[in-house]
Design a protein around this motif. Sequence first.
Motif, PDB file in Angstrom:
ATOM      1  N   UNK A   1      41.465  53.054  42.355  1.00  0.00           N
ATOM      2  CA  UNK A   1      41.205  52.234  43.546  1.00  0.00           C
ATOM      3  C   UNK A   1      40.731  50.839  43.136  1.00  0.00           C
ATOM      4  N   UNK A   2      39.791  50.788  42.211  1.00  0.00           N
ATOM      5  CA  UNK A   2      39.283  49.480  41.762  1.00  0.00           C
ATOM      6  C   UNK A   2      40.427  48.677  41.149  1.00  0.00           C
ATOM      7  N   UNK A   3      41.239  49.350  40.329  1.00  0.00           N
ATOM      8  CA  UNK A   3      42.338  48.668  39.649  1.00  0.00           C
ATOM      9  C   UNK A   3      43.360  48.142  40.659  1.00  0.00           C
ATOM     10  N   UNK A   4      43.697  48.978  41.648  1.00  0.00           N
ATOM     11  CA  UNK A   4      44.725  48.558  42.605  1.00  0.00           C
ATOM     12  C   UNK A   4      44.213  47.413  43.483  1.00  0.00           C
ATOM     13  N   UNK A   5      42.949  47.504  43.899  1.00  0.00           N
ATOM     14  CA  UNK A   5      42.381  46.405  44.699  1.00  0.00           C
ATOM     15  C   UNK A   5      42.391  45.112  43.888  1.00  0.00           C
ATOM     16  N   UNK A   6      42.029  45.233  42.613  1.00  0.00           N
ATOM     17  CA  UNK A   6      42.016  44.052  41.737  1.00  0.00           C
ATOM     18  C   UNK A   6      43.410  43.419  41.677  1.00  0.00           C
ATOM     19  N   UNK A   7      44.454  44.276  41.563  1.00  0.00           N
ATOM     20  CA  UNK A   7      45.825  43.754  41.510  1.00  0.00           C
ATOM     21  C   UNK A   7      46.167  42.968  42.780  1.00  0.00           C
ATOM     22  N   UNK A   8      45.769  43.529  43.934  1.00  0.00           N
ATOM     23  CA  UNK A   8      46.031  42.846  45.206  1.00  0.00           C
ATOM     24  C   UNK A   8      45.327  41.486  45.236  1.00  0.00           C
ATOM     25  N   UNK A   9      44.076  41.460  44.808  1.00  0.00           N
ATOM     26  CA  UNK A   9      43.317  40.204  44.894  1.00  0.00           C
ATOM     27  C   UNK A   9      43.918  39.145  43.974  1.00  0.00           C
ATOM     28  N   UNK A  10      44.332  39.573  42.794  1.00  0.00           N
ATOM     29  CA  UNK A  10      44.946  38.642  41.846  1.00  0.00           C
ATOM     30  C   UNK A  10      46.272  38.125  42.415  1.00  0.00           C
ATOM     31  N   UNK A  11      47.070  39.039  42.996  1.00  0.00           N
ATOM     32  CA  UNK A  11      48.363  38.643  43.556  1.00  0.00           C
ATOM     33  C   UNK A  11      48.191  37.704  44.757  1.00  0.00           C
ATOM     34  N   UNK A  12      47.285  38.074  45.673  1.00  0.00           N
ATOM     35  CA  UNK A  12      47.102  37.266  46.885  1.00  0.00           C
ATOM     36  C   UNK A  12      46.584  35.867  46.569  1.00  0.00           C
ATOM     37  N   UNK A  13      45.835  35.727  45.468  1.00  0.00           N
ATOM     38  CA  UNK A  13      45.243  34.426  45.166  1.00  0.00           C
ATOM     39  C   UNK A  13      46.047  33.666  44.101  1.00  0.00           C
ATOM     40  N   UNK A  14      47.009  34.337  43.457  1.00  0.00           N
ATOM     41  CA  UNK A  14      47.776  33.666  42.413  1.00  0.00           C
ATOM     42  C   UNK A  14      46.918  33.292  41.216  1.00  0.00           C
ATOM     43  N   UNK A  15      45.909  34.104  40.948  1.00  0.00           N
ATOM     44  CA  UNK A  15      45.006  33.809  39.829  1.00  0.00           C
ATOM     45  C   UNK A  15      45.321  34.739  38.662  1.00  0.00           C
TER      46      UNK A  15
ATOM     47  N   UNK B   1      44.978  33.796  53.876  1.00  0.00           N
ATOM     48  CA  UNK B   1      45.423  34.948  53.087  1.00  0.00           C
ATOM     49  C   UNK B   1      46.917  35.219  53.364  1.00  0.00           C
ATOM     50  N   UNK B   2      47.680  35.399  52.311  1.00  0.00           N
ATOM     51  CA  UNK B   2      49.118  35.647  52.478  1.00  0.00           C
ATOM     52  C   UNK B   2      49.928  34.384  52.710  1.00  0.00           C
ATOM     53  N   UNK B   3      49.274  33.236  52.826  1.00  0.00           N
ATOM     54  CA  UNK B   3      49.990  31.978  53.115  1.00  0.00           C
ATOM     55  C   UNK B   3      49.790  30.946  52.015  1.00  0.00           C
ATOM     56  N   UNK B   4      48.581  30.905  51.439  1.00  0.00           N
ATOM     57  CA  UNK B   4      48.282  29.919  50.395  1.00  0.00           C
ATOM     58  C   UNK B   4      47.682  30.668  49.213  1.00  0.00           C
ATOM     59  N   UNK B   5      48.136  30.339  47.990  1.00  0.00           N
ATOM     60  CA  UNK B   5      47.541  30.964  46.808  1.00  0.00           C
ATOM     61  C   UNK B   5      46.668  29.923  46.110  1.00  0.00           C
ATOM     62  N   UNK B   6      45.346  30.134  46.134  1.00  0.00           N
ATOM     63  CA  UNK B   6      44.443  29.144  45.536  1.00  0.00           C
ATOM     64  C   UNK B   6      44.804  28.816  44.093  1.00  0.00           C
TER      65      UNK B   6
END
Length: 523
Positions: free
Chosen positions: A140-154, A277-282
């Motif tokens: 769960x932690x790993x998958x959430x981390x993947x989402x956050x990295x993807x959504x932010x482009x970091x 979220x989902x529109x701009x990647x910081x």
Amino acid sequence: MTMLKEGRPTAPQAVNEADSAPATVTGNRALMLEEALIFEIGSTDTTGVDFAEAPKVASRLGNLARTDGIGLPGLSEQETVRHYTRLSRQNYAIDLGLFPLGSCTMKHNPRLNEKVARMPGFADLHPLAPQSTVQGALAVIHELAQWLVTLTGMHSVAMSPKAGAHGELCGLLAIRSALEARGDARSVILVPESAHGTNPATAAFCGYKVEDIPATPDGRVDLEALKARLGPDVAAVMITNPNTCGLFEREMKTISDAVHAAGAFVYCDGANFNAIVGRVRPGDLGVDAMHINLHKTFSTPHGGGGPGSGPVVLSEALTPFAPLPFVEKQGDRFVLVEEETVEDHHASSFGRMVAFHGQMGMFTRALTYILSHGADGLRQVASDAVLNANYILRSLDDVLDAPFGGSGPCMHEALFSDKGLAEGFTTLDIAKGLIDEGFHPMTMYFPLVVHGAMLVEPTETESKAALDQFILALRSLAERAKAGDEALKGAPYFAPRRRLDETLAARKPVLTWTEGALAQAAE
Ligand SMILES: *Cc1c(COP(=O)(O)O)cnc(C)c1O
């Protein structure tokens, strides 16, 4: 003081001289029940549960051993339940109505999140359980981390910080470590005038000198002033985007390029990520570190002091300095990487932010929210949040001054000022009037760049009917404040307490109904 039964004081009616309604003997007003302190309704010599006398054993604490009771009040189970239920009914909650606190993103907490967080496999975990037995939680932690990295482009994410402000600390510690690693410790952090108070507080806590960057008349960072201040002593710039005036910083990429050219880092306060979220990647805008408030954007509950969760996404340059631990996928296993293997991974980690892994309960809730919306749903969240805020802005800008309304649509929050209210009427009068109308007040007197600011964030979860009712209430209060309706200055009339002297209430709180305290308060 009225005594209902011995030892059980009730609040004097004087506190509720709300209107001309006759006083009641109990101080209660129909369903609005008064409640004394638990120390006043319970007593130390009663108890709700009978325990066998504890066996006498020799103390291993020597003369540190306690010899007297500690004075905790005893109550029956029913008295205890009623006490806390009565107190909870004097409060306002997101489950009762619209909570328009700008900058806070107070959105509905889906029940599905709660259901998943309470599944025994998640809720009953021990942080020291062997990793082979908690593979699901690590996944769960790993998958959430993947989402956050993807959504932010970091490049990576540090999951453990426990709130936004804690995330700011994490980001600045990574920046400081990166600067020190290249032998270039710097001393100044630049923060825009409109920033949330946690930004300068965090920078100062890290030992940096904080300097303001002015805003332009249209409510954005003054790019020329910023460029002019950049120099070899500036460690980082902390920028909120969308900013606290509810505006997108359009020059963000130019700002980042200038900051990087001066050898400094860009910290982005991501508390307003809900709008983009989902529109701009910081990451595309040159951000080096940004906290994400899971308790705002990703709908985990907050208020009343917690819990929060503030993962920090990091650029490639800052990744080696990220805090431990982090979860890594090795083959088909999830591994919690701790200090021992540090050489292989975050070679220059600055250390740990917390004892264990972060806010597990918030991780399960946030991932549930993300998966139930899907990528397209998250994109829709941002659009609807912005649409709702603009609906409020345009529905009220004829009665309330919208200082940046002329420069186009807002993002997720609508900002008004007190300009145009009748002489002697303030933002506070409107906020107190909202309480009588059954709404939690909006954020007020923030951001500081606007006089008498009223910052309204409806979020995407409110229906048009709910927005229309709120607009109706705020419109009528604005009209009353402009017309100089003196009655508004007495609001709230219908709340459990009338308008308090807020400074005095904070400095000298009166928490008890003893006659002495009341007499003192009356002085
Ligand atoms: C909420 C907020 C913070 C702080 O986040 P916490 O989780 O409350 O510590 C920082 N900046 C902005 C703009 C915020 O709205």
